[in-house]
Design a protein around this motif. Structure first.
Motif, short mmCIF file in Angstrom:
data_model
loop_
_atom_site.label_atom_id
_atom_site.label_comp_id
_atom_site.label_asym_id
_atom_site.label_seq_id
_atom_site.Cartn_x
_atom_site.Cartn_y
_atom_site.Cartn_z
N ALA B 23 0.21 -4.09 1.86
CA ALA B 23 -0.43 -3.47 2.86
C ALA B 23 0.36 -3.23 4.04
N GLU B 24 0.24 -2.61 5.17
CA GLU B 24 1.16 -2.10 6.18
C GLU B 24 0.99 -3.40 6.96
N VAL B 25 2.25 -3.65 7.77
CA VAL B 25 2.21 -5.05 8.54
C VAL B 25 1.34 -4.61 9.54
N GLY B 26 1.06 -3.48 10.24
CA GLY B 26 0.18 -3.27 11.36
C GLY B 26 -1.29 -3.88 10.85
N THR B 50 8.00 -8.88 7.28
CA THR B 50 8.08 -8.72 5.77
C THR B 50 7.91 -10.32 5.36
N ALA B 51 8.71 -11.02 5.31
CA ALA B 51 8.69 -12.50 4.62
C ALA B 51 7.87 -13.62 5.32
N SER B 52 7.31 -13.61 6.63
CA SER B 52 6.90 -14.59 7.05
C SER B 52 5.76 -14.23 8.16
N MET B 53 4.80 -15.17 8.40
CA MET B 53 3.80 -14.89 9.12
C MET B 53 3.51 -15.77 10.22
N VAL B 54 3.30 -15.40 11.69
CA VAL B 54 3.01 -16.59 12.69
C VAL B 54 1.74 -16.07 13.31
N VAL B 55 0.71 -16.95 13.36
CA VAL B 55 -0.20 -16.60 14.24
C VAL B 55 -0.49 -17.78 15.04
N THR B 56 -0.85 -17.45 16.63
CA THR B 56 -1.20 -18.69 17.61
C THR B 56 -2.40 -18.01 18.09
N VAL B 71 6.24 -15.76 3.27
CA VAL B 71 5.51 -15.00 2.14
C VAL B 71 6.76 -14.78 1.30
N THR B 72 6.48 -14.74 -0.14
CA THR B 72 7.57 -14.34 -1.19
C THR B 72 7.31 -13.26 -1.94
N ARG B 73 6.46 -13.51 -3.08
CA ARG B 73 6.55 -12.36 -4.04
C ARG B 73 5.48 -11.27 -3.60
N LEU B 213 7.64 3.06 6.08
CA LEU B 213 7.59 4.20 7.03
C LEU B 213 6.45 4.15 8.05
N ARG B 214 5.09 3.87 7.24
CA ARG B 214 4.07 3.54 8.14
C ARG B 214 4.07 2.37 9.07
N ASP B 215 5.12 1.36 8.86
CA ASP B 215 5.22 0.14 9.56
C ASP B 215 6.01 0.90 10.91
N MET B 216 7.18 1.50 10.38
CA MET B 216 8.00 1.73 11.49
C MET B 216 7.32 2.81 12.55
N ILE B 217 6.45 3.63 12.12
CA ILE B 217 5.61 4.48 13.15
C ILE B 217 4.63 3.53 14.05
N GLY B 218 3.99 2.55 13.24
CA GLY B 218 3.35 1.52 14.13
C GLY B 218 3.81 0.58 14.96
N GLY B 219 5.16 0.83 15.10
CA GLY B 219 6.18 -0.07 16.24
C GLY B 219 6.67 -1.37 15.46
N ASP B 220 6.36 -1.59 14.21
CA ASP B 220 6.89 -2.90 13.42
C ASP B 220 8.37 -2.17 12.94
N THR B 221 9.06 -2.02 13.75
CA THR B 221 10.46 -1.63 13.29
C THR B 221 11.41 -2.49 12.30
N ILE B 222 11.23 -3.74 12.64
CA ILE B 222 11.94 -4.82 11.72
C ILE B 222 11.50 -4.63 10.29
N SER B 223 10.07 -4.70 10.11
CA SER B 223 9.31 -4.86 8.91
C SER B 223 9.59 -3.47 8.28
N GLY B 224 9.64 -2.41 8.89
CA GLY B 224 9.88 -1.13 8.40
C GLY B 224 11.34 -0.96 7.91
N LEU B 225 12.26 -1.52 8.63
CA LEU B 225 13.54 -1.09 8.45
C LEU B 225 14.04 -1.90 7.03
N LEU B 226 13.56 -3.39 7.05
CA LEU B 226 13.60 -4.21 6.00
C LEU B 226 13.08 -3.48 4.54
N GLY B 227 11.92 -3.07 4.81
CA GLY B 227 11.31 -2.40 3.41
C GLY B 227 11.99 -0.97 3.34
N ALA B 228 12.50 -0.23 4.24
CA ALA B 228 13.18 0.90 3.56
C ALA B 228 14.38 0.55 3.04
#
Lengths: 149, 253
Positions: B23-26, B50-56, B71-73, B213-228
């Motif tokens: 799924a997209e990061v957003g 992409t590989a990690s999640m943090v929630v506060t 997050v790995t696989r 691509l959808r990540d990048m538009i959603g403003g999640d540039t880092i995840s988007g770039l890593l994915g691309a």
């Protein structure tokens, strides 16, 4: 003509294949398959009118992404689950192969041509998706604003 | 108090299921924040890269909790995205008790990872129809189907020994090209290029590209770039694998 019909059917079958690969099931398989057919039909139509491969890719991606956004909302499912299988016939696997082949054969001219084509196609698909996503998000925001008034 | 920690952990589980299913990061962040709010957290800040999640999250009672997840696989699984989506809709309408929530998430996570015969069918369908879609004959389609079975077996074997995805892609692409060439040599296939292209469609990282691509538009540039970038690497790996074989056999189309 027969060739086009055959291509449409095969494109739809490929889309269904991908949906299976992504563990989709039931009615969504049918929707994804028909979406794949619609996707390639849009491409053929655009190609017929403009005779430009990259532009046709862009228009087809644009139309398909719009269709996927609408269908996803009707079916209450994340857009990405429908969008990806429906876009599959556009994936430039063929041109990627011919780019590689030209490179291996040392044919610099064809390598440049095909390489450009692959980049152009990938860019056209991306741009189509980006445009639709932005458009849909903006429209939804406007609708939400009007509702809250 | 303990209860809230457990709930937050469950919400992270749900997010992880989404993220690993492609799924997209957003969407992941949005789903987690919504679920958290429906469980009485006033504010939930979720960061997914992409590989990690943090929630506060800050609970109504004033308690502030932070949890992270590595997050790995990942493996694209639209059904799972759909199920978590449905669960999140249900939770937002009426929060389930913790035990039920945990059970539902476990149920989604444990669901058999797609019947293997469906995957086999999918490989056959994709390779066969695209070989012909790109202009191959019926015989090319059949040859492509045979090659796709090799891809499937190699994929399973690679997952078993946990081969690096990029290396696996090179191995798959090279052996697929070689088999396709053999098919043409023994006279079953006619056009090497069509057979190979049908199978390339199976390897090409289409989903990864669309998601990023959808990540990048959603403003999640880092995840988007890593994915691309990952998608680009995959494409280069496919080309490299093919090139290895084509250089030996000449690739006469």
């Amino acid at each position: 003509m027969t060739e086009m019909v055959l291509q449409l059917i095969l494109g739809g079958m490929g889309a269904v294949g991908f949906s299976l690969l992504f563990h989709m099931s039931g009615g969504k398989l049918v929707v994804a398959g028909l979406g794949g057919v619609a996707n390639w039909a849009l491409y053929l139509l655009a190609q017929h009118f403009y005779d430009d491969r990259v532009l046709a890719f862009f228009l087809a991606a644009l139309g398909t992404a719009l269709l996927a956004e609408v269908l996803a909302r009707v079916m209450k499912t994340p857009v990405i689950t429908l969008l990806v299988p429906m876009l599959v016939p556009l994936v430039p696997g063929g041109d990627l192969y011919y780019t590689t082949l030209a490179l291996v054969q040392g044919d610099v001219e064809r390598f440049a041509d095909y390489g450009n084509l692959v980049l152009g196609e990938a860019g056209a698909i991306s741009f189509g998706i980006i445009l639709v996503t932005c458009l849909v998000q903006t429209v939804l925001k406007i609708l939400a604003l009007r509702k809250s008034k | 108090m303990e209860q809230n920690e457990q709930i937050l952990s469950c919400i992270l589980d749900a997010g992880e299921l989404l993220l690993t299913a492609g799924a997209e990061v957003g969407r992941v962040e949005d789903t987690m924040a919504r679920m958290a709010r429906s469980y009485g957290f006033e504010r939930a800040d979720v960061l997914t890269i992409t590989a990690s999640m943090v929630v506060t999250a800050r609970h109504r009672s004033g308690e502030i909790l932070t949890q992270t997840r590595r997050v790995t696989r990942r493996e694209t699984d639209m059904r799972r995205i759909d199920q978590v989506n449905a669960l999140s809709r249900a939770v937002c309408a009426a929060p389930l008790p913790l035990e039920q929530l945990r059970a539902r998430i476990q149920q989604i996570a444990d669901a058999p990872n797609g019947q293997s015969w469906t995957t086999v069918l999918a490989y056959l369908l994709v390779a066969g129809s695209f070989a012909m879609f790109f202009g191959g004959s019926v015989r090319d389609g059949i040859a492509a189907m045979i090659c796709s079975m090799l891809l499937y077996v190699l994929g399973r074997a690679g997952a078993l020994v946990q081969l690096q995805p990029i290396v696996l892609t090179i191995v798959q692409s090279a052996s697929m090209c070689l088999t396709a060439w053999l098919m043409v040599q023994i006279g079953l296939g006619q056009a090497l290029d069509k057979i190979v292209i049908g199978n390339i469609m199976l390897l090409i990282p289409g989903i990864a590209l669309v998601t990023s691509l959808r990540d990048m538009i959603g403003g999640d540039t880092i995840s988007g770039l890593l994915g691309a970038f990952e998608a680009l690497l995959r494409a280069v790996a496919i080309a490299a694998g093919c090139a290895l074989v084509l250089m030996q056999v000449g690739g006469g189309a």
